[in-house]
Design a protein around this motif. Sequence first.
Motif, PDB file in Angstrom:
ATOM      1  N   MET A 306       6.638  28.035  -7.320  1.00 33.14           N
ATOM      2  CA  MET A 306       6.026  26.777  -6.749  1.00 33.14           C
ATOM      3  C   MET A 306       6.050  25.667  -7.690  1.00 33.14           C
ATOM      4  O   MET A 306       5.264  25.943  -8.750  1.00 33.14           O
ATOM      5  CB  MET A 306       4.616  27.146  -6.194  1.00 33.14           C
ATOM      6  CG  MET A 306       4.500  28.085  -5.122  1.00 33.14           C
ATOM      7  SD  MET A 306       3.054  28.186  -4.190  1.00 33.14           S
ATOM      8  CE  MET A 306       2.835  26.814  -3.493  1.00 33.14           C
ATOM      9  N   HIS A 307       6.853  24.606  -7.709  1.00 33.30           N
ATOM     10  CA  HIS A 307       6.771  23.566  -8.734  1.00 33.30           C
ATOM     11  C   HIS A 307       5.705  22.827  -8.500  1.00 33.30           C
ATOM     12  O   HIS A 307       4.558  22.840  -7.462  1.00 33.30           O
ATOM     13  CB  HIS A 307       7.970  22.676  -8.391  1.00 33.30           C
ATOM     14  CG  HIS A 307       9.230  23.321  -8.640  1.00 33.30           C
ATOM     15  ND1 HIS A 307      10.101  23.151  -9.717  1.00 33.30           N
ATOM     16  CD2 HIS A 307       9.949  24.185  -7.879  1.00 33.30           C
ATOM     17  CE1 HIS A 307      11.185  23.822  -9.520  1.00 33.30           C
ATOM     18  NE2 HIS A 307      11.241  24.457  -8.637  1.00 33.30           N
ATOM     19  N   GLU A 308       5.336  22.064  -9.778  1.00 36.79           N
ATOM     20  CA  GLU A 308       3.947  21.267  -9.890  1.00 36.79           C
ATOM     21  C   GLU A 308       3.965  20.254  -8.527  1.00 36.79           C
ATOM     22  O   GLU A 308       5.161  19.509  -8.681  1.00 36.79           O
ATOM     23  CB  GLU A 308       3.949  20.850 -10.902  1.00 36.79           C
ATOM     24  CG  GLU A 308       3.535  21.502 -12.219  1.00 36.79           C
ATOM     25  CD  GLU A 308       2.316  22.451 -12.109  1.00 36.79           C
ATOM     26  OE1 GLU A 308       1.237  21.686 -11.842  1.00 36.79           O
ATOM     27  OE2 GLU A 308       2.203  23.562 -12.006  1.00 36.79           O
ATOM     28  N   PRO A 309       3.107  20.036  -7.745  1.00 33.64           N
ATOM     29  CA  PRO A 309       2.882  18.967  -6.866  1.00 33.64           C
ATOM     30  C   PRO A 309       2.963  17.630  -7.408  1.00 33.64           C
ATOM     31  O   PRO A 309       2.449  17.460  -8.660  1.00 33.64           O
ATOM     32  CB  PRO A 309       1.721  19.310  -6.205  1.00 33.64           C
ATOM     33  CG  PRO A 309       1.128  20.723  -6.266  1.00 33.64           C
ATOM     34  CD  PRO A 309       1.878  21.239  -7.607  1.00 33.64           C
ATOM     35  N   ALA A 310       3.623  16.621  -6.627  1.00 31.98           N
ATOM     36  CA  ALA A 310       3.578  15.183  -7.328  1.00 31.98           C
ATOM     37  C   ALA A 310       3.543  14.338  -6.354  1.00 31.98           C
ATOM     38  O   ALA A 310       4.089  13.417  -6.099  1.00 31.98           O
ATOM     39  CB  ALA A 310       5.011  14.992  -8.102  1.00 31.98           C
ATOM     40  N   GLY A 311       2.199  14.418  -5.541  1.00 30.94           N
ATOM     41  CA  GLY A 311       2.072  13.710  -4.339  1.00 30.94           C
ATOM     42  C   GLY A 311       1.923  14.454  -3.124  1.00 30.94           C
ATOM     43  O   GLY A 311       1.327  13.737  -1.977  1.00 30.94           O
ATOM     44  N   VAL A 313       1.867  18.498  -0.790  1.00 33.33           N
ATOM     45  CA  VAL A 313       1.598  20.111  -1.128  1.00 33.33           C
ATOM     46  C   VAL A 313       2.317  20.756   0.141  1.00 33.33           C
ATOM     47  O   VAL A 313       1.978  20.382   1.115  1.00 33.33           O
ATOM     48  CB  VAL A 313       0.463  20.610  -1.325  1.00 33.33           C
ATOM     49  CG1 VAL A 313       0.202  22.060  -1.364  1.00 33.33           C
ATOM     50  CG2 VAL A 313      -0.241  19.876  -2.512  1.00 33.33           C
ATOM     51  N   ILE A 314       3.515  21.664  -0.133  1.00 34.62           N
ATOM     52  CA  ILE A 314       3.954  22.568   0.817  1.00 34.62           C
ATOM     53  C   ILE A 314       3.060  23.605   1.358  1.00 34.62           C
ATOM     54  O   ILE A 314       2.591  24.253   0.449  1.00 34.62           O
ATOM     55  CB  ILE A 314       5.429  22.597   0.743  1.00 34.62           C
ATOM     56  CG1 ILE A 314       6.250  21.427   0.594  1.00 34.62           C
ATOM     57  CG2 ILE A 314       5.907  23.739   1.523  1.00 34.62           C
ATOM     58  CD1 ILE A 314       7.510  21.789  -0.072  1.00 34.62           C
ATOM     59  N   SER A 315       3.011  23.995   2.485  1.00 33.45           N
ATOM     60  CA  SER A 315       2.513  25.448   2.972  1.00 33.45           C
ATOM     61  C   SER A 315       3.177  25.829   4.228  1.00 33.45           C
ATOM     62  O   SER A 315       3.853  25.242   4.867  1.00 33.45           O
ATOM     63  CB  SER A 315       1.021  24.953   3.242  1.00 33.45           C
ATOM     64  OG  SER A 315       0.866  24.189   4.195  1.00 33.45           O
ATOM     65  N   ARG A 346       4.597  22.970   6.540  1.00 33.80           N
ATOM     66  CA  ARG A 346       3.768  21.774   6.417  1.00 33.80           C
ATOM     67  C   ARG A 346       3.618  21.145   5.350  1.00 33.80           C
ATOM     68  O   ARG A 346       3.704  21.984   4.152  1.00 33.80           O
ATOM     69  CB  ARG A 346       2.614  22.044   7.068  1.00 33.80           C
ATOM     70  CG  ARG A 346       2.462  22.624   8.522  1.00 33.80           C
ATOM     71  CD  ARG A 346       1.065  23.012   9.245  1.00 33.80           C
ATOM     72  NE  ARG A 346       1.308  23.338  10.575  1.00 33.80           N
ATOM     73  CZ  ARG A 346       0.346  23.558  11.311  1.00 33.80           C
ATOM     74  NH1 ARG A 346      -0.964  23.403  10.924  1.00 33.80           N
ATOM     75  NH2 ARG A 346       0.370  23.846  12.644  1.00 33.80           N
ATOM     76  N   VAL A 347       3.583  19.913   5.350  1.00 33.98           N
ATOM     77  CA  VAL A 347       3.333  19.203   4.114  1.00 33.98           C
ATOM     78  C   VAL A 347       2.276  18.312   4.231  1.00 33.98           C
ATOM     79  O   VAL A 347       2.108  17.394   4.984  1.00 33.98           O
ATOM     80  CB  VAL A 347       4.793  18.125   3.752  1.00 33.98           C
ATOM     81  CG1 VAL A 347       4.377  17.528   2.346  1.00 33.98           C
ATOM     82  CG2 VAL A 347       5.960  19.110   3.869  1.00 33.98           C
ATOM     83  N   ARG A 348       1.116  18.593   3.070  1.00 34.15           N
ATOM     84  CA  ARG A 348       0.034  17.415   3.366  1.00 34.15           C
ATOM     85  C   ARG A 348       0.251  16.544   1.974  1.00 34.15           C
ATOM     86  O   ARG A 348       0.496  16.976   0.938  1.00 34.15           O
ATOM     87  CB  ARG A 348      -1.291  18.613   2.910  1.00 34.15           C
ATOM     88  CG  ARG A 348      -2.505  17.739   2.870  1.00 34.15           C
ATOM     89  CD  ARG A 348      -3.752  18.523   2.699  1.00 34.15           C
ATOM     90  NE  ARG A 348      -3.824  18.559   1.184  1.00 34.15           N
ATOM     91  CZ  ARG A 348      -3.766  20.051   0.673  1.00 34.15           C
ATOM     92  NH1 ARG A 348      -3.371  20.954   1.473  1.00 34.15           N
ATOM     93  NH2 ARG A 348      -3.709  20.113  -0.711  1.00 34.15           N
ATOM     94  N   PHE A 349       0.322  15.337   2.346  1.00 34.96           N
ATOM     95  CA  PHE A 349       0.248  14.404   1.414  1.00 34.96           C
ATOM     96  C   PHE A 349      -0.873  13.956   0.930  1.00 34.96           C
ATOM     97  O   PHE A 349      -2.074  13.579   1.435  1.00 34.96           O
ATOM     98  CB  PHE A 349       0.977  13.026   2.369  1.00 34.96           C
ATOM     99  CG  PHE A 349       2.272  13.458   2.629  1.00 34.96           C
ATOM    100  CD1 PHE A 349       3.348  13.041   1.841  1.00 34.96           C
ATOM    101  CD2 PHE A 349       2.721  14.028   3.703  1.00 34.96           C
ATOM    102  CE1 PHE A 349       4.542  13.127   2.355  1.00 34.96           C
ATOM    103  CE2 PHE A 349       4.186  14.218   4.280  1.00 34.96           C
ATOM    104  CZ  PHE A 349       4.987  13.854   3.381  1.00 34.96           C
TER     105      PHE A 349
END
Length: 471
Positions: A306-311, A313-315, A346-349
Motif C-alpha cells: 500500500m503506497h502512501e496516500p496523497a489525497g 485512500v483506496i479500500s 472504493r476511493v475516499r477523497f
Amino acid sequence: MTQTRIAVSHVTKRYFLYRTALERLLHAGFGVKAKPVRAFEALNDVSFEVKAGECVGLVGRNGSGKSTLLYIIANTLAPTSGDVAVTGRLAALLELGSGFNPEFTGRENIFFYAAMLGLKREEIAARFEEIVEFAGIRDFIDQPVKTYSSGMTVRLAFSVTTCIEPEILIVDEALAVGDEAFQRKCIARMADLRSRGTTILFVSHNARSVIELCDRAILLDRGEKLVDGKPDEVIVAYRRMLYMEGARYEAYRQELKAHNGDPKPLLLARETENGSNGNGAPEAQGERQADAAYFDESLKPESMLMHEPAGAVISEPAICLIGSDGAPGSRVNMLKRGEDYIVRYRVRFEEDARDVGFSVSMQSMNGVMLGGGSLVLAEDTIPVVPAGSVIEARHTFSCRLLAGTYFASVGCSAVKEGARQPLHRIADALMFSVLPEKSYNGRGMVDFAFRSGHAVISGGAERDMKAGDQE
C-alpha cells in the motif's frame, strides 16, 4: 557440501568528506587534522555468503552501497575493515567500458580484455566468433572503441565477460544502457550460465529480473544489509522503502533490523487503522458477499504494497461477478477463462481533486506485467471531486488468462500542478487464480484464441483442411 564462492565478513568502507583540497592533503598525506573531519560510511558491517551456482541480486536505493560492495568483492577497491574471500575465476562488468582501451579496435579489445581475465590467446581465438556474434557489432569490430556508442560498448563487454564462462560473474547495472532486446538476451545468457554452475552476483533496479533469475536477494540501505531472503519478499520490502520518507522511512528501517532482516512479519502486517477485510485494505459497511463456490480464502496476497496516500485512500478492492443489471455482484477469486468480471474498489477523497482517473493492472506470479486498463483520458476522467466524496471505480474485463495464479494492482490519480500524479496505489491488491480446463490445451499465460489446423499442400488427403477451434 556446496562450496562457498564469495564470503563477505563484516565489511566496512569509510570515506572522509573534506572541506578543502588543503585539508585533504594534510589529512591523507600527513595524517594532520586541523579540524575534525566528517566521515561517511558507504558500507557498514556487511556480511553474507554466496554458494557455488547461486544467483544473488543486490537491490537498494541509489547511494545505498551496492556498487561499492561489488568493487570490493572484485578487488578493485579495498575495504576500510573486514574481509572478502573469493574462490574461483571471477569476471566483473562494473562500469561502462571498464577494461577497454578506447584507442584499440573492438577486435584488439577482445583479446586484450579476455587476456586480463586469464584466457590464453588460443582460447580467445577459439571463442572469438561467438563473442562477436553475441555482441552483434560485426560491422564495427575493426573500428576503435572510442567511436562506439554506450550500447555497443556494453554489448561487447558483456559478450566477452560471459563467453569466457567464469566461475563467478559480477554485473553492476551495466545492462541498463542496452535496448530491451539485448537486455532479454543478457538475462537468458546469465540464466544459462547459472544452469551450468556459475555463481552470479548482480545489481539491478529491475524487480522482474531479480525475481525471475535470483535464488536470493539482498536489500542494502545507507550501507547496511537490511534484508537477505527470497527475492519476492526482498523486492516488496525494497518497494515499500522506496516510497517512504522521513519518520515512516526511519521506523521501517528499524523494524527490518529488529526482525533480523526477515521481512515476512512486516509483509503480513496490514494497515489496520481503519480495520481490515482480510485482503489488507480497510473494510467498509455493506461489502458484497463472496460466492462460496468461486472464492478461496487462502488466496491472500502477502506481497501487497500500500503506497502512501496523497489525497485519497483506496479500500475494498475485489473481483466480482457481473450482475443482471451490469453492476458488481458476488466477490470471486477463482476465475474461468473467457468469462467477464469486474474489478471494483472504493476511493475516499481526503482533499479536492481534479481530472480524477482510475486504473487496474494484472501481473504474473513473478511480477511480469500482463496488461491493464485505465480511465485517464480527458473524456473518461471526473473533472472535479470534492473532499469527502467516495467513488467506486469499476473495470470490466474478459478473462483471457490461462490456468495459474495472478495478481491485480489498483490505483487512483489526478492532475496536480499540470501533471497527472498518483493519489493512492495498492500493488498486488488482489490475488486470484484461473481454473484449469481439461478440454483446452493452450500454453503460457494468455489465451490468444488460436485456431490451430493444417492445410495439405501435396500428397493427397481425405480432407484438405483440419482445424481445431481453441475458443
